[in-house]
Design an enzyme around this catalytic site. Sequence first.
Site, PDB file in Angstrom:
ATOM      1  N   ALA A  62       0.849  -1.194   0.000  1.00  0.00           N
ATOM      2  CA  ALA A  62       0.000   0.000   0.000  1.00  0.00           C
ATOM      3  C   ALA A  62       0.882   1.239   0.000  1.00  0.00           C
ATOM      4  CB  ALA A  62      -0.881  -0.010   1.242  1.00  0.00           C
ATOM      5  N   GLY A 101       0.863  -5.115   1.047  1.00  0.00           N
ATOM      6  CA  GLY A 101      -0.269  -5.269   0.109  1.00  0.00           C
ATOM      7  C   GLY A 101       0.156  -5.869  -1.213  1.00  0.00           C
ATOM      8  N   GLU A 104       0.027  -9.455  -0.547  1.00  0.00           N
ATOM      9  CA  GLU A 104      -1.391  -9.816  -0.375  1.00  0.00           C
ATOM     10  C   GLU A 104      -2.076  -9.929  -1.743  1.00  0.00           C
ATOM     11  OE1 GLU A 104      -2.887  -7.968   3.782  1.00  0.00           O
ATOM     12  OE2 GLU A 104      -1.870  -6.529   2.467  1.00  0.00           O
ATOM     13  N   GLU A 125       4.271  -5.069   7.572  1.00  0.00           N
ATOM     14  CA  GLU A 125       3.409  -3.998   8.095  1.00  0.00           C
ATOM     15  C   GLU A 125       3.689  -3.689   9.569  1.00  0.00           C
ATOM     16  OE1 GLU A 125       0.993  -5.596   4.609  1.00  0.00           O
ATOM     17  OE2 GLU A 125       2.513  -6.307   6.004  1.00  0.00           O
TER      18      GLU A 125
HETATM   19  N1  T1G Z   1       4.566   3.454  -0.037  1.00  0.00           N
HETATM   20  C1  T1G Z   1       5.022   4.653  -0.444  1.00  0.00           C
HETATM   21  N2  T1G Z   1       6.328   4.931  -0.770  1.00  0.00           N
HETATM   22  C2  T1G Z   1       7.183   3.908  -0.669  1.00  0.00           C
HETATM   23  C3  T1G Z   1       6.789   2.609  -0.228  1.00  0.00           C
HETATM   24  C4  T1G Z   1       5.412   2.404   0.074  1.00  0.00           C
HETATM   25  N3  T1G Z   1       4.942   1.209   0.460  1.00  0.00           N
HETATM   26  N4  T1G Z   1       7.896   1.817  -0.222  1.00  0.00           N
HETATM   27  C5  T1G Z   1       8.926   2.596  -0.635  1.00  0.00           C
HETATM   28  N5  T1G Z   1       8.510   3.834  -0.901  1.00  0.00           N
HETATM   29  C6  T1G Z   1       9.323   4.952  -1.410  1.00  0.00           C
HETATM   30  C7  T1G Z   1      10.368   5.431  -0.398  1.00  0.00           C
HETATM   31  O1  T1G Z   1       9.845   6.378   0.473  1.00  0.00           O
HETATM   32  C8  T1G Z   1      11.431   6.023  -1.326  1.00  0.00           C
HETATM   33  O2  T1G Z   1      11.000   7.293  -1.704  1.00  0.00           O
HETATM   34  C9  T1G Z   1      11.372   5.118  -2.552  1.00  0.00           C
HETATM   35  O3  T1G Z   1      10.094   4.468  -2.505  1.00  0.00           O
HETATM   36  C10 T1G Z   1      12.431   4.043  -2.561  1.00  0.00           C
HETATM   37  O4  T1G Z   1      12.378   3.367  -1.314  1.00  0.00           O
HETATM   38  C11 T1G Z   1      -2.938  -3.280   3.267  1.00  0.00           C
HETATM   39  C12 T1G Z   1      -1.486  -1.349   4.526  1.00  0.00           C
HETATM   40  C13 T1G Z   1      10.537  -1.666  -0.626  1.00  0.00           C
HETATM   41  C14 T1G Z   1      12.355  -2.612   0.747  1.00  0.00           C
HETATM   42  O5  T1G Z   1       6.275  -1.784   4.529  1.00  0.00           O
HETATM   43  O6  T1G Z   1      10.575  -1.462   3.053  1.00  0.00           O
HETATM   44  O7  T1G Z   1       0.820  -2.738   2.442  1.00  0.00           O
HETATM   45  O8  T1G Z   1      12.764   8.651  -0.626  1.00  0.00           O
HETATM   46  O9  T1G Z   1      14.609   4.199  -0.486  1.00  0.00           O
HETATM   47  O10 T1G Z   1      16.079   0.784   0.060  1.00  0.00           O
HETATM   48  O11 T1G Z   1      -1.493  -4.759   4.215  1.00  0.00           O
HETATM   49  O12 T1G Z   1      11.213   0.885   0.663  1.00  0.00           O
HETATM   50  O13 T1G Z   1      12.951   8.045  -2.985  1.00  0.00           O
HETATM   51  O14 T1G Z   1      11.174   9.648  -2.236  1.00  0.00           O
HETATM   52  O15 T1G Z   1      13.307   2.488   0.819  1.00  0.00           O
HETATM   53  O16 T1G Z   1      15.407  -0.154  -2.190  1.00  0.00           O
HETATM   54  C15 T1G Z   1       3.850  -2.397   3.451  1.00  0.00           C
HETATM   55  C16 T1G Z   1       8.025  -0.400   2.699  1.00  0.00           C
HETATM   56  C17 T1G Z   1       3.047  -1.149   3.301  1.00  0.00           C
HETATM   57  C18 T1G Z   1       7.447  -1.758   2.482  1.00  0.00           C
HETATM   58  C19 T1G Z   1      12.805  -0.759  -0.886  1.00  0.00           C
HETATM   59  N6  T1G Z   1       5.072  -2.248   2.718  1.00  0.00           N
HETATM   60  N7  T1G Z   1       9.159  -0.158   1.847  1.00  0.00           N
HETATM   61  O17 T1G Z   1      13.898  -0.341  -0.182  1.00  0.00           O
HETATM   62  O18 T1G Z   1      14.332   1.887  -1.415  1.00  0.00           O
HETATM   63  S1  T1G Z   1       1.608  -1.215   4.313  1.00  0.00           S
HETATM   64  C20 T1G Z   1       6.221  -1.932   3.338  1.00  0.00           C
HETATM   65  C21 T1G Z   1      10.366  -0.706   2.123  1.00  0.00           C
HETATM   66  C22 T1G Z   1       0.553  -2.284   3.499  1.00  0.00           C
HETATM   67  C23 T1G Z   1      -1.505  -3.592   3.475  1.00  0.00           C
HETATM   68  C24 T1G Z   1      -0.727  -2.580   4.222  1.00  0.00           C
HETATM   69  C25 T1G Z   1      11.500  -0.329   1.234  1.00  0.00           C
HETATM   70  C26 T1G Z   1      11.756  -1.365   0.120  1.00  0.00           C
HETATM   71  P1  T1G Z   1      12.025   8.452  -1.874  1.00  0.00           P
HETATM   72  P2  T1G Z   1      13.707   3.017  -0.489  1.00  0.00           P
HETATM   73  P3  T1G Z   1      15.034   0.519  -0.957  1.00  0.00           P
END
Ligand code: T1G
Length: 699
Positions: A62, A101, A104, A125
């Site tokens: 998400a 997500g 998922e 999450e």
């Molecule tokens: N949403 C929005 N922006 C995101 C994002 C996300 N999920 N993941 C990464 N970004 C942006 C980040 O801010 C950065 O932006 C750029 O992408 C590159 O990321 C219903 C509700 C995937 C392992 O927890 O762990 O799904 O700084 O620098 O080191 O169940 O990002 O360049 O402007 O971190 O290669 C669950 C979160 C969401 C994964 C990549 N997902 N992301 O790492 O690059 S909740 C997560 C990460 C959800 C559902 C629920 C890492 C990465 P900018 P980065 P990276």
Amino acid sequence: MAIVETEKDGEIAVIRMNNPPVNALGHALRVGLEQAFAAANADAAIKAVVLTGTGKFFSAGADISEFKSAPQEPFLPQLIDKIESGSKPVIAALNGTALGGGLELALACHYRVASKDVRQLGLPEIKLGIIPGAGGTQRLPRAIGVEQALQLITSGSFIDAAKAAAAGLIDKLADRDLVSAAIAFAREQVGKPPPRLGEKKIDKASIPADLFAKARAASRRHPSGPLAAKAAIDAVEAASELGIAEGNIRERNLFRELAVSPYARALQYAFFAERQAANLPGIGSETKLRDVETVGILGAGTMGTGITLAFLNAGFPVTIVETTQEALDKGVARIKDTLSANAKRGRITAAQAADRFAKLTPSLAMADLGKADLIIEAVFENMALKKEVFGKLDKIAKAGAIIATNTSTLDVDEIAAETKRPQDVVGLHFFSPANIMRLLEIVRAEKTANDVMATSMAIAKRIGKVGVQAGVCDGFVGNRMLAAYGGEVQAMSLEGAMPQEIDGALEGWGMAMGPLAVSDLAGLDVGYRIRKERKLTGEAAQNARIPDRIVEMGRHGQKTGAGYYKYDENRKRIVDPEIEALIRAEAEALQIKQRQIPADEIVERSLLRLANEGAKILEEGIALRSSDIDTMYLNGYGFPAWRGGPMWQVDNVIGMKKAAERIKAYEARYGARWKIAPLLDKLAAAGSTFAALEAKHKT
Ligand code: T1G
Ligand code: NAD
């Protein structure tokens, strides 16, 4: 390319997500997917669907940046239920990272084909203070079993494609050309009723009877705070008891409760703050980085060996230099032991340990650092020695090499001035143990060049650290605030709070370890040497009396078996009446009347001293943003991420106005050390926040 594109390969529709950088499932992407699936389902010629991503990402889940605003339809859970209930087989072709997500979505697909080199699959999450909210807690247990699903969801850790296939999450691994493999796989499923994970029954007999009880017990001090882990366990337990529809409702309700918690807001703030720290004003992606492929380390003590391990673990060849064979052998042995211990614990393979150790070159000749692209000095914390060493490195280091100092407090401008190339000098301040702690304080000296700063930030990412810029002042950002916090802790100690009460209050509040226990771990002699170097006077000298006495008793902390506490053979800390007596005697000598200090006062004074010093640092421009300060404290000082950081606490929990009032009250009681930072006073008067200040600077 549109955010979602569909190509047809005969009777197979290939739907591709294209929402850079990570295919976050924001509103636009959800709309695109809903339309693409509707079109594919309505098209009679289409018999099956392949869903895939772009680049290194299937989807990172998400869109976290949407969490602050009201969710818009189509909601992710709806979209996911629709995909699963479709009549045409849907194959997820996992081209890269699939998290939250994103996974998922893949679990709602009827089959999953993955490229062999996918490394990041998981439901992290919980690291954002929430739980999977689109069926992940219900479908993952059905895919890989309750026990493994529970472990993945409560830890938030990732698995790679091989492990996922072994667990039953992936139906087929593709060596190359993933989409073709997925299309071929899809063709084999045409005409067969698609298997829906949601309909799969969980065999309760396969679940260890005490699984959930054990998980609840183990999650008491979870790094995501007091709520998320319990909710995750409740949701997975619901999966073992309820059908998918009821289970999803249970999950959704738990998700909603968590999403509004201050802990989730703090963790999501921390997520973006960490990424924001990498952005340095005036240094854009056009800044050409210096090539850094080889590293030289000077000094093989506590920090030199930890820093060497951090680079070896990231695949860099390292040359390490010491003054004596004995010191060199001791350092090299520590590096070797750590690598083999990591192999024994299964964190790395024995082959990887051997490969990394093979990349280490020990030496007694500083000249051997002449080929290194990056040299990091980690010798004793003594200005004269640092200057002498930098004078020599200036003559040895190759043109264009970056010469860094790991000093924790000394003036980097003064050190850089010992060279004819101050533009190549930077502070790279690691935290002990340097191969573990994620924070790297990148100290920008007056003449440090932009490309050296940009390269240092990139190096931080390559070795798995969180790089944060700091300016030059005594203790830079982190240790300067630590000195204020530590000073208040010593003052409270003289006022009657015993070590176990101070550490107990702050650990109860969420700190990984209380300040006095941390001092015992780091070694009381390190601080003692720094204090003697400084020749403290006034209140600072008064507050140093107890730790100085303890060191002079030969108690240097864990490494001598005693410091503020005594330690048993398992390094378990034991309250020592001798230290209590010492503290009471010192207070008496200083005619300080002692009292019982309540735990919340200990926490409040610690937080406000940190934030007040942080505000001064911000005002002086030593830190770029308040979120950088919080990122430092979360990654270098054991501050709980679910509490956001000292600056976030003032903005979101204490409140700027109340913080100013409390600080002024403490100043009235304790004097100058509590003098309010002008910036904090101004923001309180204006009804503003540190975050608003940061937003203003962003524009
Ligand atoms: N949403 C929005 N922006 C995101 C994002 C996300 N999920 N993941 C990464 N970004 C942006 C980040 O801010 C950065 O932006 C750029 O992408 C590159 O990321 C219903 C509700 C995937 C392992 O927890 O762990 O799904 O700084 O620098 O080191 O169940 O990002 O360049 O402007 O971190 O290669 C669950 C979160 C969401 C994964 C990549 N997902 N992301 O790492 O690059 S909740 C997560 C990460 C959800 C559902 C629920 C890492 C990465 P900018 P980065 P990276
Ligand atoms: P240490 O005493 O464990 O190691 C210092 C090493 O430097 C010793 O092995 C010594 O033999 C070696 N050395 C001294 N002069 C040398 C020279 N001319 N050439 C090569 N080697 C030489 O100290 P440490 O704790 O590793 O601290 C090193 C630096 O890191 C200091 O500046 C300290 O302030 C800083 N630092 C320490 C910590 C910590 O927690 N220990 C944390 C961050 C930064």
